[in-house]
Design a protein around this motif. Structure first.
Motif, PDB file in Angstrom:
ATOM      1  N   ALA A 123       0.922  -1.113   0.061  1.00 38.95           N
ATOM      2  CA  ALA A 123      -0.277   0.034   0.086  1.00 38.95           C
ATOM      3  C   ALA A 123       0.966   1.293   0.186  1.00 38.95           C
ATOM      4  O   ALA A 123       1.914   1.491   0.775  1.00 38.95           O
ATOM      5  CB  ALA A 123      -0.813  -0.078   1.267  1.00 38.95           C
ATOM      6  N   ILE A 124       0.562   2.375  -0.820  1.00 39.99           N
ATOM      7  CA  ILE A 124       1.055   3.488  -0.936  1.00 39.99           C
ATOM      8  C   ILE A 124      -0.133   4.587  -0.551  1.00 39.99           C
ATOM      9  O   ILE A 124      -0.652   4.973  -1.654  1.00 39.99           O
ATOM     10  CB  ILE A 124       1.918   3.614  -2.219  1.00 39.99           C
ATOM     11  CG1 ILE A 124       2.910   2.832  -2.287  1.00 39.99           C
ATOM     12  CG2 ILE A 124       2.598   5.191  -1.954  1.00 39.99           C
ATOM     13  CD1 ILE A 124       3.378   2.693  -3.955  1.00 39.99           C
ATOM     14  N   PRO A 125      -0.560   4.594   0.270  1.00 36.68           N
ATOM     15  CA  PRO A 125      -1.780   5.611   0.845  1.00 36.68           C
ATOM     16  C   PRO A 125      -1.945   6.927   0.120  1.00 36.68           C
ATOM     17  O   PRO A 125      -3.029   7.277  -0.311  1.00 36.68           O
ATOM     18  CB  PRO A 125      -1.645   5.694   2.429  1.00 36.68           C
ATOM     19  CG  PRO A 125      -0.611   4.445   3.008  1.00 36.68           C
ATOM     20  CD  PRO A 125       0.246   4.314   1.926  1.00 36.68           C
ATOM     21  N   ASP A 126      -0.647   7.474   0.122  1.00 39.83           N
ATOM     22  CA  ASP A 126      -0.648   9.039  -0.681  1.00 39.83           C
ATOM     23  C   ASP A 126      -0.869   8.926  -1.992  1.00 39.83           C
ATOM     24  O   ASP A 126      -1.194  10.179  -2.807  1.00 39.83           O
ATOM     25  CB  ASP A 126       0.588   9.803  -0.220  1.00 39.83           C
ATOM     26  CG  ASP A 126       0.741  10.323   1.443  1.00 39.83           C
ATOM     27  OD1 ASP A 126      -0.467  10.189   1.756  1.00 39.83           O
ATOM     28  OD2 ASP A 126       1.779  10.049   1.902  1.00 39.83           O
ATOM     29  N   LEU A 127      -0.656   7.895  -2.691  1.00 36.87           N
ATOM     30  CA  LEU A 127      -0.936   7.652  -4.161  1.00 36.87           C
ATOM     31  C   LEU A 127      -1.947   6.835  -4.268  1.00 36.87           C
ATOM     32  O   LEU A 127      -2.557   6.361  -5.626  1.00 36.87           O
ATOM     33  CB  LEU A 127       0.310   7.078  -4.724  1.00 36.87           C
ATOM     34  CG  LEU A 127       1.554   7.860  -4.776  1.00 36.87           C
ATOM     35  CD1 LEU A 127       2.969   7.256  -5.365  1.00 36.87           C
ATOM     36  CD2 LEU A 127       1.468   9.357  -5.220  1.00 36.87           C
ATOM     37  N   ASN A 128      -2.859   6.367  -3.195  1.00 29.00           N
ATOM     38  CA  ASN A 128      -4.017   5.521  -3.566  1.00 29.00           C
ATOM     39  C   ASN A 128      -3.858   4.211  -4.169  1.00 29.00           C
ATOM     40  O   ASN A 128      -4.474   3.540  -5.251  1.00 29.00           O
ATOM     41  CB  ASN A 128      -5.072   6.351  -4.285  1.00 29.00           C
ATOM     42  CG  ASN A 128      -6.483   5.684  -3.979  1.00 29.00           C
ATOM     43  OD1 ASN A 128      -6.831   5.174  -2.893  1.00 29.00           O
ATOM     44  ND2 ASN A 128      -7.521   6.001  -4.818  1.00 29.00           N
ATOM     45  N   VAL A 129      -2.615   3.617  -3.732  1.00 29.59           N
ATOM     46  CA  VAL A 129      -2.232   2.207  -4.489  1.00 29.59           C
ATOM     47  C   VAL A 129      -2.263   1.238  -3.330  1.00 29.59           C
ATOM     48  O   VAL A 129      -1.813   1.340  -2.341  1.00 29.59           O
ATOM     49  CB  VAL A 129      -0.807   2.367  -5.047  1.00 29.59           C
ATOM     50  CG1 VAL A 129      -0.166   1.005  -5.176  1.00 29.59           C
ATOM     51  CG2 VAL A 129      -0.598   3.573  -6.020  1.00 29.59           C
ATOM     52  N   ASN A 130      -2.898   0.073  -3.621  1.00 27.05           N
ATOM     53  CA  ASN A 130      -3.054  -1.074  -2.930  1.00 27.05           C
ATOM     54  C   ASN A 130      -2.888  -2.167  -3.866  1.00 27.05           C
ATOM     55  O   ASN A 130      -3.992  -2.614  -4.254  1.00 27.05           O
ATOM     56  CB  ASN A 130      -4.405  -0.901  -2.056  1.00 27.05           C
ATOM     57  CG  ASN A 130      -4.196  -1.942  -0.887  1.00 27.05           C
ATOM     58  OD1 ASN A 130      -3.300  -2.698  -1.105  1.00 27.05           O
ATOM     59  ND2 ASN A 130      -5.163  -1.826  -0.006  1.00 27.05           N
ATOM     60  N   LEU A 131      -1.801  -2.793  -3.732  1.00 27.65           N
ATOM     61  CA  LEU A 131      -1.855  -4.071  -4.524  1.00 27.65           C
ATOM     62  C   LEU A 131      -1.446  -5.429  -3.814  1.00 27.65           C
ATOM     63  O   LEU A 131      -0.942  -5.385  -2.799  1.00 27.65           O
ATOM     64  CB  LEU A 131      -0.219  -4.005  -5.362  1.00 27.65           C
ATOM     65  CG  LEU A 131      -0.347  -2.555  -6.458  1.00 27.65           C
ATOM     66  CD1 LEU A 131       1.035  -2.586  -7.192  1.00 27.65           C
ATOM     67  CD2 LEU A 131      -1.372  -2.701  -7.544  1.00 27.65           C
ATOM     68  N   LYS A 132      -2.077  -6.333  -4.423  1.00 28.26           N
ATOM     69  CA  LYS A 132      -1.686  -7.880  -3.867  1.00 28.26           C
ATOM     70  C   LYS A 132      -0.889  -8.489  -4.813  1.00 28.26           C
ATOM     71  O   LYS A 132      -0.521  -8.011  -5.891  1.00 28.26           O
ATOM     72  CB  LYS A 132      -3.247  -8.457  -3.740  1.00 28.26           C
ATOM     73  CG  LYS A 132      -4.088  -7.903  -2.732  1.00 28.26           C
ATOM     74  CD  LYS A 132      -5.442  -8.594  -2.552  1.00 28.26           C
ATOM     75  CE  LYS A 132      -6.387  -7.701  -1.659  1.00 28.26           C
ATOM     76  NZ  LYS A 132      -7.093  -7.333  -2.290  1.00 28.26           N
ATOM     77  N   ASN A 133      -0.564  -9.520  -4.510  1.00 26.07           N
ATOM     78  CA  ASN A 133       0.511 -10.394  -5.423  1.00 26.07           C
ATOM     79  C   ASN A 133       0.056 -10.634  -6.735  1.00 26.07           C
ATOM     80  O   ASN A 133      -1.048 -10.796  -7.127  1.00 26.07           O
ATOM     81  CB  ASN A 133       0.626 -11.939  -4.642  1.00 26.07           C
ATOM     82  CG  ASN A 133       1.670 -12.554  -5.330  1.00 26.07           C
ATOM     83  OD1 ASN A 133       2.618 -12.160  -5.602  1.00 26.07           O
ATOM     84  ND2 ASN A 133       1.462 -14.155  -5.699  1.00 26.07           N
ATOM     85  N   GLY A 134       0.771 -10.265  -7.617  1.00 26.46           N
ATOM     86  CA  GLY A 134       0.906 -10.543  -9.029  1.00 26.46           C
ATOM     87  C   GLY A 134       0.053  -9.069  -9.754  1.00 26.46           C
ATOM     88  O   GLY A 134      -0.094  -9.163 -10.894  1.00 26.46           O
ATOM     89  N   GLU A 135      -0.224  -8.090  -8.922  1.00 26.51           N
ATOM     90  CA  GLU A 135      -0.980  -7.126  -9.600  1.00 26.51           C
ATOM     91  C   GLU A 135      -0.163  -5.877  -9.766  1.00 26.51           C
ATOM     92  O   GLU A 135       1.163  -5.887  -9.314  1.00 26.51           O
ATOM     93  CB  GLU A 135      -2.159  -6.430  -8.566  1.00 26.51           C
ATOM     94  CG  GLU A 135      -3.118  -7.617  -8.368  1.00 26.51           C
ATOM     95  CD  GLU A 135      -4.331  -6.819  -7.260  1.00 26.51           C
ATOM     96  OE1 GLU A 135      -5.169  -7.393  -7.336  1.00 26.51           O
ATOM     97  OE2 GLU A 135      -3.820  -6.158  -6.494  1.00 26.51           O
ATOM     98  N   SER A 136      -0.477  -4.852 -10.790  1.00 23.48           N
ATOM     99  CA  SER A 136       0.187  -3.791 -11.009  1.00 23.48           C
ATOM    100  C   SER A 136      -0.706  -2.689 -11.522  1.00 23.48           C
ATOM    101  O   SER A 136      -1.798  -2.730 -11.400  1.00 23.48           O
ATOM    102  CB  SER A 136       1.018  -4.108 -12.639  1.00 23.48           C
ATOM    103  OG  SER A 136       1.851  -5.249 -12.563  1.00 23.48           O
ATOM    104  N   THR A 137      -0.011  -1.394 -11.368  1.00 22.39           N
ATOM    105  CA  THR A 137      -0.663  -0.459 -11.366  1.00 22.39           C
ATOM    106  C   THR A 137       0.551   0.738 -12.296  1.00 22.39           C
ATOM    107  O   THR A 137       1.342   0.566 -12.022  1.00 22.39           O
ATOM    108  CB  THR A 137      -1.221   0.461 -10.195  1.00 22.39           C
ATOM    109  OG1 THR A 137      -2.037   1.342 -10.553  1.00 22.39           O
ATOM    110  CG2 THR A 137       0.079   0.828  -9.442  1.00 22.39           C
TER     111      THR A 137
END
Length: 136
Positions: A90-104
């Motif tokens: 999780a990168i809260p300030d960038l609104n990112v929340n990834l689980k295994n194998g995910e990309s953004t």
């Protein structure tokens, strides 16, 4: 033992199994993407930055990268993988929340420090799973 004692022991056993399973090896290779970071999604050419591909991996209570350097305008394709255990990123300030194998993919549009951490309660070392992205 009476029925209440058996029920209590059963509930304690179930709670222990749930708590311990959080650190189990769950390598679901989800290929879904998350793309809702609050950083602007403009192209790197328009922003004047570079395109960067970054993969962060986690194993029991540590990320393989804890200090990432970027420049304002960089467009980042961030991929997250677990190599051991069950963790998230999780990168809260960038609104990112990834689980295994995910990309953004996101573009960093302002300088600063962005903290990241494990987003899945994974056991005793969970609070130590942190890092920083520095954008200059």
């Amino acid at each position: 033992m009476n029925k209440k004692s058996y029920l209590f022991l059963a509930l304690v056993a179930i709670a222990a199994v749930i708590a311990l399973s959080a650190c189990g090896n769950n390598n679901n290779n989800n290929s879904s993407a998350s793309s809702s970071p609050s950083a602007s999604a403009s192209s790197s050419a328009a922003a004047g930055g570079e395109a960067k591909a970054i993969t962060i991996s986690a194993k029991s209570f540590e990320f393989d990268q804890t200090d990432i350097q970027l420049n304002v305008g960089d467009t980042v394709t961030l991929t997250y993988t677990n190599t051991e255990g069950n963790h998230g990123l999780a990168i809260p300030d960038l609104n990112v929340n990834l689980k295994n194998g995910e990309s953004t993919t996101f573009t960093v549009d302002k300088a600063g420090k962005y903290d990241f951490n494990c987003s899945i309660q994974c056991g005793a070392g969970h609070d130590n799973m942190t890092g920083t992205i520095t954008v200059s």
